[in-house]
Write a protein that holds these residues in place. Structure first.
Motif, mmCIF file in Angstrom:
data_model
loop_
_atom_site.group_PDB
_atom_site.id
_atom_site.type_symbol
_atom_site.label_atom_id
_atom_site.label_comp_id
_atom_site.label_asym_id
_atom_site.label_seq_id
_atom_site.Cartn_x
_atom_site.Cartn_y
_atom_site.Cartn_z
ATOM 1 N N THR A 50 0.813 -1.211 0.000
ATOM 2 C CA THR A 50 0.000 0.000 0.000
ATOM 3 C C THR A 50 0.850 1.267 0.000
ATOM 4 O O THR A 50 0.507 2.240 -0.653
ATOM 5 C CB THR A 50 -0.940 0.045 1.227
ATOM 6 O OG1 THR A 50 -0.165 -0.178 2.406
ATOM 7 C CG2 THR A 50 -2.029 -1.002 1.118
ATOM 8 N N ASP A 51 1.971 1.242 0.724
ATOM 9 C CA ASP A 51 2.815 2.436 0.792
ATOM 10 C C ASP A 51 4.303 2.148 0.560
ATOM 11 O O ASP A 51 5.114 3.061 0.581
ATOM 12 C CB ASP A 51 2.627 3.152 2.133
ATOM 13 C CG ASP A 51 2.941 2.278 3.337
ATOM 14 O OD1 ASP A 51 3.479 1.162 3.151
ATOM 15 O OD2 ASP A 51 2.642 2.709 4.457
ATOM 16 N N GLY A 52 4.664 0.879 0.379
ATOM 17 C CA GLY A 52 6.054 0.525 0.124
ATOM 18 C C GLY A 52 6.954 0.562 1.345
ATOM 19 O O GLY A 52 8.160 0.384 1.243
ATOM 20 N N LYS A 53 6.366 0.781 2.523
ATOM 21 C CA LYS A 53 7.170 0.870 3.740
ATOM 22 C C LYS A 53 7.539 -0.529 4.230
ATOM 23 O O LYS A 53 6.754 -1.468 4.109
ATOM 24 C CB LYS A 53 6.408 1.616 4.832
ATOM 25 C CG LYS A 53 6.245 3.086 4.510
ATOM 26 C CD LYS A 53 5.622 3.818 5.653
ATOM 27 C CE LYS A 53 5.508 5.297 5.284
ATOM 28 N NZ LYS A 53 4.866 6.057 6.346
ATOM 29 N N SER A 77 -1.294 2.762 10.633
ATOM 30 C CA SER A 77 -1.975 3.295 9.449
ATOM 31 C C SER A 77 -2.894 2.268 8.790
ATOM 32 O O SER A 77 -3.859 2.635 8.118
ATOM 33 C CB SER A 77 -0.959 3.806 8.426
ATOM 34 O OG SER A 77 -0.114 2.743 8.005
ATOM 35 N N GLN A 81 -7.904 0.485 8.875
ATOM 36 C CA GLN A 81 -8.377 0.337 7.501
ATOM 37 C C GLN A 81 -9.263 -0.901 7.389
ATOM 38 O O GLN A 81 -8.982 -1.937 7.977
ATOM 39 C CB GLN A 81 -7.168 0.204 6.566
ATOM 40 C CG GLN A 81 -7.526 0.092 5.112
ATOM 41 C CD GLN A 81 -6.283 0.073 4.253
ATOM 42 O OE1 GLN A 81 -5.390 0.873 4.436
ATOM 43 N NE2 GLN A 81 -6.235 -0.846 3.308
#
Length: 107
Positions: A50-53, A77, A81
């Motif tokens: 979702t965010d590449g983290k 985060s 969801q």
């Protein structure tokens, strides 16, 4: 898995999480090492698509059959969801003696 399902493409493994665990930990059972009884499989890298983290990985346990389990921590985060999300992981086979030092370097 109760939390979702696992797919693989080449060396990449995808964990699709539909049902977030209430403890916000995705437990992953790793296969046994292929090359030697003296080796173990570890999670070399894990990222949330979702965010590449990068994902935070906690070592969990090893069962009597020799399978390794790891917990991937769901970040705040994504905890609230409601949509499914995907974690991409890569595995690495290393010597059992090097496991602790390698995992400590990742965390």
């Amino acid at each position: 898995q109760d939390w979702g399902y696992i797919t693989q493409r080449n060396d990449d493994i995808y964990l699709t999480v539909f049902n977030k665990p209430v403890n916000n930990l995705v437990r992953v059972k790793l296969p046994k090492a292929k090359n030697s009884r003296e080796n173990v499989m570890i999670i070399d890298r894990a990222v949330f698509l979702t965010d590449g983290k990068p994902a935070r990985i906690r070592e969990s346990l090893r069962d009597k059959s020799g399978f390794e389990y790891y917990d991937i921590v769901i970040p705040e985060s994504l905890q609230k969801q409601t949509m499914p999300f995907v974690i991409k992981i890569n595995l690495k086979e290393i010597s059992r003696g090097n496991r602790a030092a390698y995992q400590q370097a990742l965390t």
